[in-house]
Design an enzyme around this catalytic site. Structure first.
Site, short mmCIF file in Angstrom:
data_model
loop_
_atom_site.label_atom_id
_atom_site.label_comp_id
_atom_site.label_asym_id
_atom_site.label_seq_id
_atom_site.Cartn_x
_atom_site.Cartn_y
_atom_site.Cartn_z
N ARG A 195 66.01 20.94 39.94
CA ARG A 195 67.03 20.71 38.92
C ARG A 195 66.70 21.30 37.56
NH1 ARG A 195 70.85 16.73 40.28
NH2 ARG A 195 71.10 16.82 42.56
N HIS A 235 56.23 37.87 53.76
CA HIS A 235 57.51 37.24 54.10
C HIS A 235 57.34 35.73 54.07
CE1 HIS A 235 61.46 37.44 56.49
NE2 HIS A 235 61.18 36.15 56.37
N ASP A 252 66.51 37.51 46.66
CA ASP A 252 67.19 37.51 47.94
C ASP A 252 68.69 37.25 47.81
OD1 ASP A 252 66.69 37.61 50.81
OD2 ASP A 252 67.33 35.52 50.85
N HIS A 296 66.21 41.03 55.69
CA HIS A 296 66.05 40.44 57.01
C HIS A 296 67.01 41.15 57.96
CE1 HIS A 296 64.31 37.35 54.55
NE2 HIS A 296 64.27 36.41 55.47
N ASP A 349 56.94 32.59 56.78
CA ASP A 349 58.37 32.33 56.55
C ASP A 349 58.60 31.09 55.69
OD1 ASP A 349 61.02 33.01 56.70
OD2 ASP A 349 61.30 32.43 58.78
N GLU A 360 66.78 39.11 63.60
CA GLU A 360 66.24 37.79 63.89
C GLU A 360 67.24 37.06 64.77
OE1 GLU A 360 64.81 33.71 61.53
OE2 GLU A 360 66.09 35.17 60.51
N HIS A 369 59.24 32.26 51.89
CA HIS A 369 60.30 31.83 50.98
C HIS A 369 59.79 30.72 50.06
CE1 HIS A 369 63.65 34.01 52.97
NE2 HIS A 369 62.83 33.93 54.01
N GLY A 373 69.63 34.41 54.81
CA GLY A 373 70.76 33.57 55.17
C GLY A 373 71.24 33.82 56.59
#
Length: 352
Positions: free
Chosen positions: A71, A16, A139, A200, A281, A203, A18, A173
């Site tokens: 970008r 887990h 995700d 998720h 995380d 939480e 990101h 999110g």
């Protein structure tokens, strides 16, 4: 030598973490300069101050600022390769890394396939340079639902990447107000086409979010899941079914989900027999690493060497790898544990 040196040296996996939240601060400043993006910080110290969590809305704002610095596809190749270097520094041999393509595809007006090719260039470079393995969790951003984005686009992209490192569909999110019932169709689509379900839940919302993820989304693992502690029936179910929780202790403290590490329910959940894995995380955003998470569990919550090894092996066994690969990885880790115990621990701390 000590338990702490042992923890630093031991092999690890991470389930887990990101990608966008793992960019090194110095790299973010460089990307901002390269892409002519104005940041609310000009130095590393100012950037770290900007990262300091105030509330979840601020966290989302910081996350959006980070994403805005990305970008071009080559930016993604760079951050993945650097993530591989960070893995190697901590002896993380395998990671399942979450990233959220929806805002990137729409904002950059590039095909998902182009972004996937870029992160896979970084993945291949990380494997070649550092000997680490990465797989992808694509995700759904829950709060995008408020802007008419159902999550089906993300599920379709995840399926598109199934033969290119994507192993699962995730759900992240803002949790409150965007429950699992809104995302049944995307998860059903992805699961029917061979992807795994790792949303998720539990939480920022309570046990009902976890129950929904299990019953409606077919969750095989739960991201965070610590609010299960509020429902004894759910704790019993998680223990009986051995459904892994991807627990991120420092993240939970920083976001205010728990008041302190000492108050974190990971110890109680572990002692209750719930299947726990340990993760970082968004490590730079919370001033942590996976190594730091294990060190904190030992220092603040009294996890023993044997318990820490169990947590690491839980991560190996919960990985979304073929059984043969997981067995090989587990055997390798067990052998390394034995060797490292003799190198780092006194006789009274070793176990056969």
């Amino acid at each position: 030598m000590s338990v702490e040196s042992y923890i630093r040296a031991m092999p690890k996996v991470e389930l887990h973490v990101h990608l966008e939240g793992s960019i090194r601060p110095a790299t973010l400043l460089e990307l901002a300069r390269r892409n002519n993006v104005t940041l609310p910080a000009r130095t590393l110290d100012e950037l770290r101050a900007f990262y300091q969590f105030t509330d979840f809305a601020h966290f989302i704002d910081v996350y959006g600022t980070i994403i805005n610095c990305l970008r071009a596809p080559d930016d993604f190749a760079l951050i993945v390769e650097e993530f591989g270097a960070t893995m190697a520094e901590q002896n993380i041999r395998y990671a399942e890394v979450t990233w959220s393509p929806v805002s990137l595809v729409l904002r950059l007006n590039v095909a998902f396939a182009e972004l996937l090719a870029a992160v896979n260039r970084g993945r291949e470079a990380a494997r070649a340079k550092y000997g680490v393995e990465i797989r992808w969790i694509i995700d759904i951003v829950r709060n995008s639902y408020a802007h008419g984005i159902s999550g089906m686009e993300t599920a379709e992209w995840a399926v598109e990447g199934r033969d290119h490192g994507v192993v699962a569909l995730g759900l992240g999110g803002l949790e409150p107000g965007f429950g699992p019932e809104l995302f049944v169709a995307p998860f059903a689509y992805a699961r029917s086409r061979g992807l795994r379900s790792v949303p998720h839940a539990g939480e920022a919302s309570g046990p009902e979010s976890i129950w929904g993820a299990l019953r409606l989304l077919g969750a095989e693992r739960i991201g965070h899941g610590i609010r299960a502690i509020d429902d004894p029936e759910l704790v019993a179910y998680l223990r009986e079914q051995q459904i892994p929780l991807e627990v991120c202790p420092t993240s939970n403290v920083c976001t205010g989900v728990v008041s302190s590490l000492e108050a974190h329910p990971i110890r109680r959940l572990f002692d209750a027999g719930v299947y726990i894995t340990v993760n970082s995380d968004d490590p730079p955003m919370f001033n942590t690493t996976l190594t730091d998470e294990y060190l904190a569990l030992h220092r603040s919550l009294g996890f023993s060497v044997a318990e820490i090894e169990q947590l690491v092996l839980n991560g190996v066994r919960a990985a979304l790898l073929p059984d043969e690969q997981k067995t090989q990885l587990e055997q390798l880790f067990i052998a390394e544990f034995a060797r490292l115990r003799h190198a780092h621990l006194g006789p009274d701390q070793r176990r056969p």
